[in-house]
Design a protein around this motif. Structure first.
Motif, PDB file in Angstrom:
ATOM      1  N   VAL A 192     -34.716 -38.337 -43.518  1.00 28.06           N
ATOM      2  CA  VAL A 192     -35.748 -38.280 -42.485  1.00 28.06           C
ATOM      3  C   VAL A 192     -36.859 -39.285 -42.801  1.00 28.06           C
ATOM      4  N   ASP A 193     -37.217 -39.416 -44.071  1.00 30.34           N
ATOM      5  CA  ASP A 193     -38.226 -40.415 -44.462  1.00 30.34           C
ATOM      6  C   ASP A 193     -37.791 -41.818 -44.058  1.00 30.34           C
ATOM      7  N   ILE A 194     -36.522 -42.132 -44.266  1.00 30.56           N
ATOM      8  CA  ILE A 194     -35.999 -43.443 -43.874  1.00 30.56           C
ATOM      9  C   ILE A 194     -36.167 -43.639 -42.368  1.00 30.56           C
ATOM     10  N   ALA A 195     -35.792 -42.635 -41.597  1.00 28.86           N
ATOM     11  CA  ALA A 195     -35.879 -42.733 -40.139  1.00 28.86           C
ATOM     12  C   ALA A 195     -37.325 -42.873 -39.671  1.00 28.86           C
ATOM     13  N   VAL A 196     -38.236 -42.111 -40.258  1.00 24.93           N
ATOM     14  CA  VAL A 196     -39.646 -42.178 -39.864  1.00 24.93           C
ATOM     15  C   VAL A 196     -40.240 -43.538 -40.217  1.00 24.93           C
ATOM     16  N   ALA A 242     -38.882 -46.092 -37.788  1.00 22.83           N
ATOM     17  CA  ALA A 242     -39.526 -45.959 -36.472  1.00 22.83           C
ATOM     18  C   ALA A 242     -40.923 -46.550 -36.507  1.00 22.83           C
ATOM     19  N   GLU A 243     -41.632 -46.324 -37.589  1.00 20.86           N
ATOM     20  CA  GLU A 243     -42.988 -46.867 -37.709  1.00 20.86           C
ATOM     21  C   GLU A 243     -42.966 -48.397 -37.737  1.00 20.86           C
ATOM     22  N   GLN A 244     -41.989 -48.968 -38.388  1.00 23.48           N
ATOM     23  CA  GLN A 244     -41.898 -50.426 -38.478  1.00 23.48           C
ATOM     24  C   GLN A 244     -41.380 -51.056 -37.187  1.00 23.48           C
ATOM     25  N   ILE A 245     -40.319 -50.491 -36.657  1.00 21.97           N
ATOM     26  CA  ILE A 245     -39.661 -51.096 -35.490  1.00 21.97           C
ATOM     27  C   ILE A 245     -40.486 -50.901 -34.225  1.00 21.97           C
ATOM     28  N   ALA A 273     -39.619 -39.825 -30.773  1.00 20.76           N
ATOM     29  CA  ALA A 273     -38.281 -39.740 -30.167  1.00 20.76           C
ATOM     30  C   ALA A 273     -37.294 -40.628 -30.921  1.00 20.76           C
ATOM     31  N   ASN A 274     -37.723 -41.829 -31.264  1.00 22.50           N
ATOM     32  CA  ASN A 274     -36.836 -42.740 -31.985  1.00 22.50           C
ATOM     33  C   ASN A 274     -36.599 -42.282 -33.425  1.00 22.50           C
ATOM     34  N   ALA A 275     -37.621 -41.727 -34.052  1.00 21.38           N
ATOM     35  CA  ALA A 275     -37.453 -41.194 -35.410  1.00 21.38           C
ATOM     36  C   ALA A 275     -36.457 -40.042 -35.398  1.00 21.38           C
ATOM     37  N   ARG A 276     -36.570 -39.153 -34.405  1.00 19.07           N
ATOM     38  CA  ARG A 276     -35.626 -38.028 -34.285  1.00 19.07           C
ATOM     39  C   ARG A 276     -34.198 -38.546 -34.096  1.00 19.07           C
ATOM     40  N   LYS A 277     -34.053 -39.523 -33.192  1.00 20.49           N
ATOM     41  CA  LYS A 277     -32.731 -40.068 -32.906  1.00 20.49           C
ATOM     42  C   LYS A 277     -32.125 -40.708 -34.160  1.00 20.49           C
ATOM     43  N   GLU A 278     -32.910 -41.491 -34.871  1.00 16.41           N
ATOM     44  CA  GLU A 278     -32.419 -42.155 -36.081  1.00 16.41           C
ATOM     45  C   GLU A 278     -32.128 -41.144 -37.194  1.00 16.41           C
ATOM     46  N   ALA A 309     -47.044 -37.465 -45.244  1.00 15.68           N
ATOM     47  CA  ALA A 309     -46.974 -38.167 -46.525  1.00 15.68           C
ATOM     48  C   ALA A 309     -47.267 -39.653 -46.354  1.00 15.68           C
ATOM     49  N   MET A 310     -46.731 -40.236 -45.284  1.00 17.28           N
ATOM     50  CA  MET A 310     -46.965 -41.647 -45.016  1.00 17.28           C
ATOM     51  C   MET A 310     -48.445 -41.890 -44.716  1.00 17.28           C
ATOM     52  N   ASN A 311     -49.047 -41.040 -43.895  1.00 18.52           N
ATOM     53  CA  ASN A 311     -50.473 -41.181 -43.574  1.00 18.52           C
ATOM     54  C   ASN A 311     -51.346 -40.970 -44.807  1.00 18.52           C
TER      55      ASN A 311
END
Length: 120
Positions: free
Chosen positions: A47-51, A54-57, A68-73, A100-102
């Motif tokens: 999930v960390d990878i996906a989030v 999503a933040e980068q892309i 939505a994109n983070a969930r999908k990934e 955690a990212m924030n």
């Protein structure tokens, strides 16, 4: 005397059997918990990878599109790794990842110094 020895032996055997049973139960529960912890860590990692992706892309998009994109990934990564997850669990893991990212971002911010003119 033989009867007393037999009674003591039987009593000791019962205590040993009970102790072995108790230890086995504790060990099995510990191993199950350890396996669950490892599964949760694997889910959080994916999930960390996906989030982060999503933040980068989709960095210029609003939060709903990123979510939505983070969930999908995340679902795609979890399915590729044959890991089952509920919607609620996925939502919680995404929220934990974003927090955690924030937190990491906020802890690396350099303090802002305000310059004020004298007399104002």
């Amino acid at each position: 005397m033989d009867a007393i020895q037999d009674a003591l032996f039987n009593g000791m055997a019962a205590v040993v059997v009970a102790l072995v049973g108790w230890l086995t139960t504790k060990l099995v529960n510990y191993l199950k918990e350890l396996g669950n912890t490892e599964k949760l860590a694997n889910k959080q990692y994916l999930v960390d990878i996906a989030v982060n992706a999503a933040e980068q892309i989709w960095q210029n998009e609003d939060g709903a599109i990123k979510l939505a994109n983070a969930r999908k990934e995340a679902i795609k990564l979890l399915n590729e790794n044959k890991i089952n997850i509920t919607d609620a669990e996925l939502q919680n893991l995404i929220e934990a990842s974003v927090k955690a990212m924030n937190d990491a971002f906020n802890s690396t911010k350099v303090g802002v110094i305000e310059l004020k003119e004298e007399g104002k």
